[in-house]
Enzyme design. Structure first.
Site, mmCIF file in Angstrom:
data_model
loop_
_atom_site.group_PDB
_atom_site.id
_atom_site.type_symbol
_atom_site.label_atom_id
_atom_site.label_comp_id
_atom_site.label_asym_id
_atom_site.label_seq_id
_atom_site.Cartn_x
_atom_site.Cartn_y
_atom_site.Cartn_z
ATOM 1 N NE ARG A 85 -3.433 2.430 2.669
ATOM 2 C CZ ARG A 85 -3.229 3.244 3.709
ATOM 3 N NH1 ARG A 85 -2.391 2.935 4.676
ATOM 4 N NH2 ARG A 85 -3.859 4.399 3.771
ATOM 5 C CG HIS A 129 -1.077 8.750 3.396
ATOM 6 N ND1 HIS A 129 -1.220 7.402 3.644
ATOM 7 C CD2 HIS A 129 -0.638 9.284 4.565
ATOM 8 C CE1 HIS A 129 -0.876 7.135 4.896
ATOM 9 N NE2 HIS A 129 -0.510 8.263 5.477
ATOM 10 C CD GLU A 174 -4.705 7.525 9.894
ATOM 11 O OE1 GLU A 174 -4.214 8.575 10.325
ATOM 12 O OE2 GLU A 174 -4.331 6.403 10.284
ATOM 13 C CG ASN A 298 -4.956 3.317 8.673
ATOM 14 O OD1 ASN A 298 -5.053 2.319 7.936
ATOM 15 N ND2 ASN A 298 -4.623 4.511 8.213
ATOM 16 C CE1 TYR A 300 0.267 2.714 13.464
ATOM 17 C CE2 TYR A 300 -1.767 3.728 12.691
ATOM 18 C CZ TYR A 300 -0.492 3.265 12.438
ATOM 19 O OH TYR A 300 0.037 3.339 11.182
ATOM 20 C CD GLU A 358 -1.508 3.926 8.002
ATOM 21 O OE1 GLU A 358 -1.234 4.371 9.138
ATOM 22 O OE2 GLU A 358 -1.691 4.647 7.004
HETATM 23 C C1 FCB Z 1 -1.138 7.084 10.630
HETATM 24 C C2 FCB Z 1 -0.753 7.671 9.301
HETATM 25 C C3 FCB Z 1 0.617 7.256 8.842
HETATM 26 C C4 FCB Z 1 1.595 7.235 9.982
HETATM 27 C C5 FCB Z 1 1.060 6.389 11.107
HETATM 28 C C6 FCB Z 1 2.015 6.243 12.265
HETATM 29 O O1 FCB Z 1 -2.040 7.926 11.269
HETATM 30 O O2 FCB Z 1 -1.694 7.308 8.331
HETATM 31 O O3 FCB Z 1 1.016 8.107 7.806
HETATM 32 O O4 FCB Z 1 1.842 8.529 10.393
HETATM 33 O O5 FCB Z 1 -0.127 6.959 11.580
#
Ligand code: FCB
Length: 483
Positions: A85, A129, A174, A298, A300, A358
């Site tokens: 990607r 992006h 995002e 995405n 985290y 992500e």
């Molecule tokens: C996401 C973004 C990516 C990177 C990661 C850590 O929010 O899409 O570009 O910054 O976080």
């Protein structure tokens, strides 16, 4: 769910055709931002404005991927990736944002796509992006209603050039971060601080998404979707105020884009949260809620939220969880939140095919020797999140792929090069790439289609990694550029 590691070799097998990938984005890795006739982007401008990016870092060189992409693709193939990607830089292919295309800019993506396909790697292209052509920023950027048309024009150009070979298209990456960081808190390009602009930009991002999907339906032959960042929002206590804070944070981050895109309406909490900044009459979403072929998520971390009247708009702040592992971004490691998120999406938005577009972690891993980067904390992070993704599949979620963020250490926006997310270490002075232990681990996951996730199970629970530093600003919860 408890698992007996001896029970079966195959309890983590992933579905046939699963995409195993890695993610990057144009400004974060390409370098040479003005080469071959490219125009300025807002990120080029932002990074070159003194004081806005840590250490004065810019994307001028980044990972020099623009010139080294062939070797980089070979590296992806060595790791066994079957998908990659990346994002297209709008200002490379349309230097003024609209109008005359730049064939030399387009040729770069043409070559990249061919190189990927030659190695059996599916290109998964993101159209936006975060790097907007500066020429369009000068015309109001995402606050100008015309941006939907500009984005559709650019998208159609990309489809014409690449849709014969690219099977996966994402419109926006995002959008919440673009508005929250770029238009509300000013930590990302264009660096504005206005709830009025944030509300307008959010709506125009959604309209642009809809316009690109419509353009794709007219000429595209494969799949198009949207990529959002999601976090379960948990209340820091049982108090009604904290619970309301978590609900606001959820409406703001998780539902502000998905409810319009899938249900054609904004979450009911938003008008009260934005107050006088909310557009009146209510914004029209009729061109936004178009059927999508997939949703990219995405993931985290989670947010444990408390009531915080001092925080603009959302009036909620993150509470750091003692005793839990945190990454260098001060994000809690919370793998079970990935399962929760995937299940929540299916419950709320139905059975759209999902990709984790992500997932990854920044740790301050340093090479132990010339060819060894022993990033045990990242290995643990990936293992636990891949297991969490698998749990969602077992529960019936139609998850079709997983992309680690990121292939390389790269330009982490306003943090510059200070945060390393890569499974491949980059020495920025020599551009030498060194696959970290996590890259070897991920390659093994791919090679065994997940079976290796069974091994070593008992010892792999998340535990505090090397980053024990206190969150810089526990009180406001804004310990990083965003989230
Ligand atoms: C996401 C973004 C990516 C990177 C990661 C850590 O929010 O899409 O570009 O910054 O976080």
């Amino acid at each position: 769910m408890t698992r007996n590691p001896e029970r079966s070799q195959s309890s983590f097998l992933f579905p046939d055709g699963f995409l195993w990938g890695a993610s990057t984005s144009a400004y974060q890795i390409e370098g040479s931002p003005l080469a071959d006739g490219a125009g300025w982007s807002n990120w080029h401008r932002f990074a070159h404005t003194p004081g806005l990016v840590e250490n004065g870092d810019t994307g001028d060189a980044a990972c020099d991927h623009y010139r080294r992409f062939r070797k980089d693709v070979a590296l992806m193939a060595d790791l066994g990736l079957n998908a990659y990607r990346f994002s297209i830089s709008w200002s490379r292919v349309l230097p003024s944002g609209v109008g005359t295309a730049n064939p030399r800019g387009l040729a770069f993506y043409d070559r990249l796509v061919d190189a990927l396909l030659a190695r059996g790697i599916q290109p998964f292209a993101t159209l936006f992006h975060w790097d907007l052509p500066a020429a369009l920023e000068d015309r109001g950027g995402w606050t100008n209603p015309d941006v939907a048309g500009w984005f559709a024009e650019y998208s159609a150009l990309a489809f014409r050039a690449l849709d014969d070979r690219v099977r996966f298209w994402a419109t926006l990456n995002e959008p919440w971060v673009v508005t929250d960081g770029g238009y509300l808190h000013g930590t990302l390009a264009p660096g504005h601080r206005s709830p009025f602009e944030a509300a307008i930009a959010a709506h125009n991002l959604l309209r642009a998404h809809g316009a690109a999907v419509a353009a794709y339906r007219a000429r595209g032959r494969h799949a198009i979707g949207l990529v959002v960042n999601l976090e379960p929002k948990h209340a820091a206590s049982k108090s009604a105020r904290d619970r309301a804070a978590a609900a606001r944070a959820d409406a703001y981050m998780n539902r502000q884009y998905l409810d319009p895109a899938f249900r054609g309406r904004y979450p009911k909490e938003l008008p009260a949260m934005f107050g006088e900044a909310w557009p009146r009459p209510a914004p029209d979403l009729s061109d936004v809620a178009l059927p999508l072929d997939f949703l990219g998520i995405n993931y985290y971390t989670r947010g444990v939220m408390r009531d915080a009247p001092e925080v603009p708009l959302v009036r909620a702040a993150r509470v750091r969880q003692r005793g839990r592992a945190h990454t260098e971004m001060h994000w809690e490691v919370y793998p079970e939140g990935l399962t929760e998120t995937l299940l929540w999406v299916r419950r709320r938005y139905g059975d759209v095919p999902l990709y984790v577009t992500e997932n990854g972690a920044a740790f301050a891993d340093a090479p132990a020797s010339k060819d060894l980067v022993p990033d045990a904390a990242r290995v643990r992070y990936l293992r636990e999140h891949l297991r969490a993704a698998h749990r969602a599949i077992e529960a019936g979620v139609d998850l079709r792929g997983y992309f680690v963020w990121s292939l390389f250490d790269n330009f982490e926006w306003s943090h510059g090069y200070s945060k390393r997310f890569g499974i491949v270490h980059v020495d920025y002075s020599t551009q030498k790439r060194t696959p970290k232990r996590s890259a070897r681990f991920y390659a093994e996951v791919i090679r065994t289609n997940g079976v290796v996730l069974d091994a070593l199970s008992a010892r792999t629970r998340s535990r505090p990694g090397p980053s024990r530093r206190r969150a810089r600003s526990r009180r406001t919860g804004r310990s990083s550029r965003r989230r």
